[in-house]
Design a protein around this motif. Structure first.
Motif, PDB file in Angstrom:
ATOM      1  N   PHE A 106       0.790  -1.228   0.000  1.00  0.00           N
ATOM      2  CA  PHE A 106       0.000   0.000   0.000  1.00  0.00           C
ATOM      3  C   PHE A 106       0.824   1.280   0.000  1.00  0.00           C
ATOM      4  CE2 PHE A 106      -2.316  -3.086   2.854  1.00  0.00           C
ATOM      5  CZ  PHE A 106      -3.122  -3.592   1.841  1.00  0.00           C
ATOM      6  N   SER A 107       2.110   1.192   0.380  1.00  0.00           N
ATOM      7  CA  SER A 107       2.901   2.409   0.551  1.00  0.00           C
ATOM      8  C   SER A 107       4.349   2.175   0.140  1.00  0.00           C
ATOM      9  CB  SER A 107       2.835   2.886   2.008  1.00  0.00           C
ATOM     10  OG  SER A 107       3.166   1.837   2.893  1.00  0.00           O
ATOM     11  N   ASP A 108       5.072   3.291  -0.093  1.00  0.00           N
ATOM     12  CA  ASP A 108       6.465   3.193  -0.538  1.00  0.00           C
ATOM     13  C   ASP A 108       7.406   2.957   0.650  1.00  0.00           C
ATOM     14  OD1 ASP A 108       6.833   5.650   0.750  1.00  0.00           O
ATOM     15  OD2 ASP A 108       6.692   6.819  -1.100  1.00  0.00           O
ATOM     16  N   GLU A 109       8.707   2.998   0.383  1.00  0.00           N
ATOM     17  CA  GLU A 109       9.703   2.692   1.419  1.00  0.00           C
ATOM     18  C   GLU A 109       9.652   3.669   2.585  1.00  0.00           C
ATOM     19  OE1 GLU A 109      13.381   2.729  -0.665  1.00  0.00           O
ATOM     20  OE2 GLU A 109      13.036   0.798  -1.660  1.00  0.00           O
ATOM     21  N   GLU A 110       9.160   4.876   2.337  1.00  0.00           N
ATOM     22  CA  GLU A 110       9.038   5.877   3.415  1.00  0.00           C
ATOM     23  C   GLU A 110       7.697   5.764   4.148  1.00  0.00           C
ATOM     24  OE1 GLU A 110      10.580   7.030   0.369  1.00  0.00           O
ATOM     25  OE2 GLU A 110      12.383   6.612   1.544  1.00  0.00           O
ATOM     26  N   GLY A 111       6.889   4.789   3.749  1.00  0.00           N
ATOM     27  CA  GLY A 111       5.594   4.620   4.396  1.00  0.00           C
ATOM     28  C   GLY A 111       4.516   5.548   3.864  1.00  0.00           C
ATOM     29  N   VAL A 112       4.793   6.212   2.732  1.00  0.00           N
ATOM     30  CA  VAL A 112       3.805   7.118   2.131  1.00  0.00           C
ATOM     31  C   VAL A 112       2.861   6.310   1.245  1.00  0.00           C
ATOM     32  CG1 VAL A 112       3.458   9.106   0.607  1.00  0.00           C
ATOM     33  CG2 VAL A 112       5.435   9.030   2.166  1.00  0.00           C
ATOM     34  N   ASN A 117      -3.787   4.491  -4.868  1.00  0.00           N
ATOM     35  CA  ASN A 117      -4.453   3.413  -4.117  1.00  0.00           C
ATOM     36  C   ASN A 117      -5.964   3.399  -4.357  1.00  0.00           C
ATOM     37  OD1 ASN A 117      -2.396   1.977  -2.881  1.00  0.00           O
ATOM     38  ND2 ASN A 117      -2.347   3.278  -1.056  1.00  0.00           N
ATOM     39  N   ASP A 118      -6.542   4.573  -4.570  1.00  0.00           N
ATOM     40  CA  ASP A 118      -7.985   4.627  -4.825  1.00  0.00           C
ATOM     41  C   ASP A 118      -8.335   3.917  -6.128  1.00  0.00           C
ATOM     42  OD1 ASP A 118      -6.595   6.659  -6.249  1.00  0.00           O
ATOM     43  OD2 ASP A 118      -8.441   7.826  -6.479  1.00  0.00           O
ATOM     44  N   GLU A 119      -7.528   4.162  -7.184  1.00  0.00           N
ATOM     45  CA  GLU A 119      -7.783   3.507  -8.466  1.00  0.00           C
ATOM     46  C   GLU A 119      -7.492   2.013  -8.387  1.00  0.00           C
ATOM     47  OE1 GLU A 119      -5.848   5.518 -11.692  1.00  0.00           O
ATOM     48  OE2 GLU A 119      -6.749   7.458 -11.183  1.00  0.00           O
ATOM     49  N   ARG A 120      -6.500   1.652  -7.612  1.00  0.00           N
ATOM     50  CA  ARG A 120      -6.203   0.228  -7.414  1.00  0.00           C
ATOM     51  C   ARG A 120      -7.405  -0.478  -6.775  1.00  0.00           C
ATOM     52  NH1 ARG A 120      -1.182  -0.281  -3.847  1.00  0.00           N
ATOM     53  NH2 ARG A 120      -0.336  -1.960  -5.098  1.00  0.00           N
ATOM     54  N   ALA A 121      -8.057   0.190  -5.821  1.00  0.00           N
ATOM     55  CA  ALA A 121      -9.226  -0.401  -5.150  1.00  0.00           C
ATOM     56  C   ALA A 121     -10.403  -0.535  -6.119  1.00  0.00           C
ATOM     57  CB  ALA A 121      -9.615   0.451  -3.942  1.00  0.00           C
TER      58      ALA A 121
END
Length: 268
Positions: A106-112, A117-121
């Motif tokens: 759900f997020s990148d290496e920095e936790g962002v 994600n909305d389009e993925r859902a």
């Protein structure tokens, strides 16, 4: 539960991803029903950090090749399948290079959080329904776990409302404490409205926080399972005031007894 068809749609499932409340219950609940003679299938996204060789995923050519429209863009749907060892439970993976090839969930290496994600859902929800239609496998119950799967109930009740095969299907949403901080893309509402879903049906996610997305899932479900010992007071109150059958949180051993009875007596 003999011969009842139950489709589990989840953001995360063990053994394909790390253990947490969502991934564990997305494995344990299907196993409970499978052990009682139910017919089980599981759907999840094929994130790039799932080891395809180790888990023996393979593409199902006859199910792949369709394009799904997300926010006026054609996105190719790829379907892969595997079996959970020793359980004889098939797991279908919704895949697309643009949305799911990156090596994280759900997020990148920095936790962002990933900005799409909305389009993925949305893609995941449509991909599940289109694949089930192609399989011609009509579920008695669809049980949704995790926020990446939480748009499925609204799409089933609105976008796919004229699909006869789901006319008798009941939807359960599990609600967990485990979610995300902040908000998804501010344009999520507009992207759903693009699919001719009425604003009235989805205006709860005008501010697309985790809690509001779970409220949307509950609103369009027929029943609710509380998946965490402690969820927020506002979500608890929302579930209790929804007038939908709900199963309170229970231990794994307790759920073995009460979960099948809940489906049999209060959902079906």
């Amino acid at each position: 539960m003999e011969d009842k068809r139950i489709l589990y749609v989840s953001s995360e499932v063990v053994p394909y991803l790390a253990e947490n409340e969502v991934s564990l219950q997305s494995y344990e609940m299907p196993k409970m029903i499978n052990d009682l003679g139910g017919q089980i299938r599981i759907f999840m996204p094929r994130y790039g950090n799932i080891n395809e060789r180790r888990h023996q995923l393979h593409e199902v050519i006859r199910l792949s090749g369709m394009n799904l429209v997300v926010n006026d863009m054609d996105m190719p749907l790829i379907i892969k399948v595997a079996s959970i060892p020793k359980e004889r439970i098939q797991v279908y993976f919704i895949d697309n290079d643009e949305y799911f090839k990156r090596k994280a969930t759900f997020s990148d290496e920095e936790g962002v959080l990933y900005p799409d994600n909305d389009e993925r859902a949305i893609f995941f929800a449509k991909g599940v329904v289109e694949t089930v239609k192609k399989l011609n496998w009509v579920p008695d119950v669809i049980h949704v776990h995790g926020w990446m799967a939480a748009l499925l109930p609204v799409y089933l009740k609105h976008y796919y409302k004229d699909e006869g095969i789901f006319a008798e299907t009941k939807i359960i949403s599990s609600v967990y404490e485990q979610g995300f901080e902040g908000e998804l893309d501010v344009n999520l509402l507009d992207k759903i409205l693009f699919d001719n879903i009425s604003k009235e049906a989805v205006d709860v996610i005008e501010k697309p926080t985790y809690e509001n997305i779970m409220k949307l899932s509950v609103m369009h479900s027929d029943a609710v399972v509380v998946g965490s010992e402690a969820i927020s007071p506002t979500l608890t109150k929302f579930i209790e005031s929804s007038n939908k059958p709900f199963l309170p949180f229970g231990t794994k051993e307790n759920m073995k007894e009460v979960y099948p009875l809940f489906i049999k007596n209060q959902v079906l």
